[in-house]
Design an enzyme around this catalytic site. Structure first.
Site, short mmCIF file in Angstrom:
data_model
loop_
_atom_site.label_atom_id
_atom_site.label_comp_id
_atom_site.label_asym_id
_atom_site.label_seq_id
_atom_site.Cartn_x
_atom_site.Cartn_y
_atom_site.Cartn_z
N HIS A 198 0.83 -1.20 0.00
CA HIS A 198 0.00 0.00 0.00
C HIS A 198 0.87 1.27 0.00
CE1 HIS A 198 -3.77 1.89 0.23
NE2 HIS A 198 -3.55 2.46 1.40
N GLU A 442 -10.02 -10.45 -7.23
CA GLU A 442 -8.63 -10.41 -6.79
C GLU A 442 -8.21 -11.68 -6.07
OE1 GLU A 442 -8.09 -7.02 -4.23
OE2 GLU A 442 -10.00 -7.30 -3.24
N ASP A 466 -3.54 -8.11 -5.63
CA ASP A 466 -3.84 -9.28 -4.80
C ASP A 466 -3.94 -10.55 -5.62
OD1 ASP A 466 -3.87 -8.50 -2.07
OD2 ASP A 466 -5.59 -7.25 -2.52
N CYS A 513 -7.94 -2.53 -12.01
CA CYS A 513 -7.51 -1.39 -11.18
C CYS A 513 -6.26 -1.70 -10.37
CB CYS A 513 -8.65 -0.94 -10.28
SG CYS A 513 -9.14 -2.19 -9.08
#
Ligand code: PEP
Ligand code: MG
Length: 582
Positions: A198, A442, A466, A513
């Site tokens: 992240h 994901e 992921d 995304c």
């Protein structure tokens, strides 16, 4: 370039760009607190800051204490009790307060110097058990210091030391990235971390040149060293020669020029050479990014990560607080859609310390994260949905559920969405009743069965960050296994293709995304696989759009198939080069 005297370190480049400047070394595990003083006028403000931090820390510890499950209560509870006792000890706070008032120490330095003095007094204790209790004091001091520093970040009073420096740290937290951005830091270097953590995603979003996974970075780079950070190649030069600095300065200039030139594509229509209509959307995760996003040149927000509202605090945001934040974004985007992803805390996404999620599990990425958390703490989920539905009155919005692994989760989430609607009706609050519900694909189980999942939802968004992690069993934040993190592994590409085809067959939109969408290496490959909608960090948009509008999609299909079917890594990379040169 010849450069005999400077030391070169290598790491994983996660955010492109070049930074040249002085290093600011900061270690989390062992916070380096500097001797800092305040002026007399600031005493009451500083004292208040200190007292608030004590209160916050005490409430945090109490919440954690109450959440400990009975089975582990005895062991952990006892040590937490010691910490709670210390934070509520009046003498401990009084002594620190005294240091602020009388010696004009900053709160951080007051805590640190009190700690050092306690540590000295422990030196003479003979009983090894009691002597060991200094660890508890150390632990409490760390929490207090963390809360003080976090508070600074939240209040936007960022350390001036981050200004114009390259931050060097052991483990880069999202908070560090935000502080560095807010205080106009130059770049970031971290010993730990992966490309799709992240924090790394944030560095790209905020366009801060960054390198992670720099082994022994902290023991080699000294505070105040002059650095060149090459975020394109993952190279760090320590105290380089003048020639090299000159070379990098000119490189920096020319890439800025190139960036300016590229931005001219933004106003062009997003149609490929063979007239395929394509879509480009932005991923958004911080309100700060709203400044970067120009609503007219994108087709919407393809992923709005709502986690930022939940982090760096000890309570949950209220429905109204969320409503105000969401409404601001929806209004800014006018009629372009905003896809709100519901809370995806857990694993590498920082969570409030008092919330029990998968991050305290042994395998946080496989724990209580994403939709699993929302379904286990339904009031939090319902509150968020209420806020999103209300914001839906001000533009076009969609709801996206993260980490879906089975059909029941969708059914349960939809039930809760209906409950949220009923509550809004009871409370006589207006909302948009007509909102599309989609899912992140994901997890491999969801991708494999995409054709069946498509019957239950309005759209798909492929989360490759992921999907790669779970398909290849590689922790996305662990630099030790980063060499295995391969978005073009055939298993991953096959899954992507299954999802794209399932979307087409069932006539539901499919977007991507994950970070792959913003990586120019993969744009043509994804176009060839049939992807038409890409959502990425805003800074990547010009480069990707430039590739899109200069591509003939029909010519990419055959090579994309060859890439999926290729078993040899070397050959595969050659094929990738080939497709990128079409
Ligand atoms: C993903 O997993 O690809 C994704 C976009 O979600 P996040 O990175 O927030 O987990
Ligand atoms: Mg994800």
């Amino acid at each position: 370039m010849k450069n005999p005297s400077s030391i070169i370190l290598k790491g994983l480049p996660v955010s492109k760009g070049i930074a040249i400047g002085i290093s600011h070394v900061m270690e989390h595990g062992n916070n380096v607190i500097k001797e800092e003083y305040i002026d007399k006028k600031s005493i009451s403000k500083e004292t208040k800051r200190l007292e608030t931090t004590f209160k916050k820390t005490l409430s945090e510890l109490n919440i954690i204490r109450n959440k400990i499950s009975p089975s582990i209560k005895k062991n952990v509870g006892l040590f937490l009790d010691t910490h709670i006792l210390l934070v509520s000890d009046k003498t401990f706070l009084d002594n620190i307060r005294f240091r602020v008032k009388e010696s004009l120490c900053s709160s951080e330095w007051a805590i640190q110097s009190e700690y050092l003095s306690i540590r000295d007094s422990f030196e003479n204790i003979e009983d090894p058990y009691i002597k060991q209790r200094i660890d508890d004091v150390n632990h409490v001091v760390k929490i207090l210091l963390k809360n003080l520093i976090m508070k600074k970040a939240k209040m936007n009073i960022v350390s001036k030391n981050f200004n114009n420096v390259i931050l060097v740290t052991d483990d880069l937290s999202p908070a560090d990235v935000i502080i560095a951005y807010e205080s106009k830091g130059l770049g970031l270097i971290s010993e730990y971390g992966g490309r799709s953590s992240h924090s790394s995603i944030l560095t790209r979003s905020l366009e801060l040149p960054s390198i992670v996974g720099v082994k022994n970075g902290l023991s080699i780079i000294k505070h105040g060293d002059y650095l060149i950070l090459d975020g394109n190649e993952g190279l760090i030069f320590i105290n380089p020669e003048k020639d090299l600095i000159k070379y990098y300065e000119s490189l920096k200039k020319s890439s800025l020029k190139k960036k300016k030139l590229l931005s001219s594509v933004l106003t062009k229509k997003n149609i490929s050479l063979d007239k395929e209509k394509l879509e480009i959307m932005a991923n958004l995760e911080l309100p700060q990014e709203l400044k970067i996003i120009k609503e007219k040149i994108i087709d919407g927000i393809g992923l709005f990560r709502t986690e930022y509202l939940y982090t760096d605090r000890t309570d949950f945001p209220t429905e109204n607080e969320q409503f105000i934040a969401y409404k601001q974004i929806v209004k800014k985007m006018k009629n372009n859609p905003v896809i709100f992803r519901t809370l995806d805390i857990g694993a590498d996404k920082e969570i409030p310390d008092n919330i029990k999620t998968g991050s305290i599990a042994r395998n946080p990425a496989l724990g209580l994260r994403g939709i699993r958390y929302s379904l286990s703490d339904q009031s939090v989920f319902i509150n968020q949905i209420k806020a999103i539905l209300r914001a839906g009155l001000y533009g076009t919005i969609k709801i996206m559920l993260p980490m879906i692994t089975n059909f029941t989760e969708i059914k349960d989430a939809k039930n809760l969405i209906n409950i949220a609607k009923a509550r809004l009706r009871d409370e006589k609050k207006k909302f948009n009743n007509n909102i599309k519900i989609g899912i992140m694909v994901e997890v491999p189980s969801c991708a494999v069965l995409a054709n069946r999942f498509a019957k239950h939802v309005d759209f798909f968004s492929i989360g490759t960050n992921d999907l790669v992690q779970y398909t290849l069993a590689i922790d996305r934040v662990d630099e030790e296994v980063n060499y295995l993190y391969d978005p073009i592994n055939s298993a991953v590409l096959n899954l992507i293709k299954i999802v794209i085809d399932a979307g087409a067959k069932n006539k539901i939109p499919v977007s991507l995304c994950g970070e792959m969408a913003g990586d120019s290496n993969y744009t043509k490959l994804l176009l060839g696989l049939g992807l038409k909608s890409f959502s990425m960090h805003p800074s990547a948009i010009p480069e990707i759009k430039n590739i899109m509008i200069n591509s003939d999609v029909s010519k990419l299909k055959k090579l994309s198939k060859e890439i999926i079917n290729c078993d040899c890594v070397i050959k595969k990379n050659k094929l990738l080069d080939k497709i990128n040169s079409i």
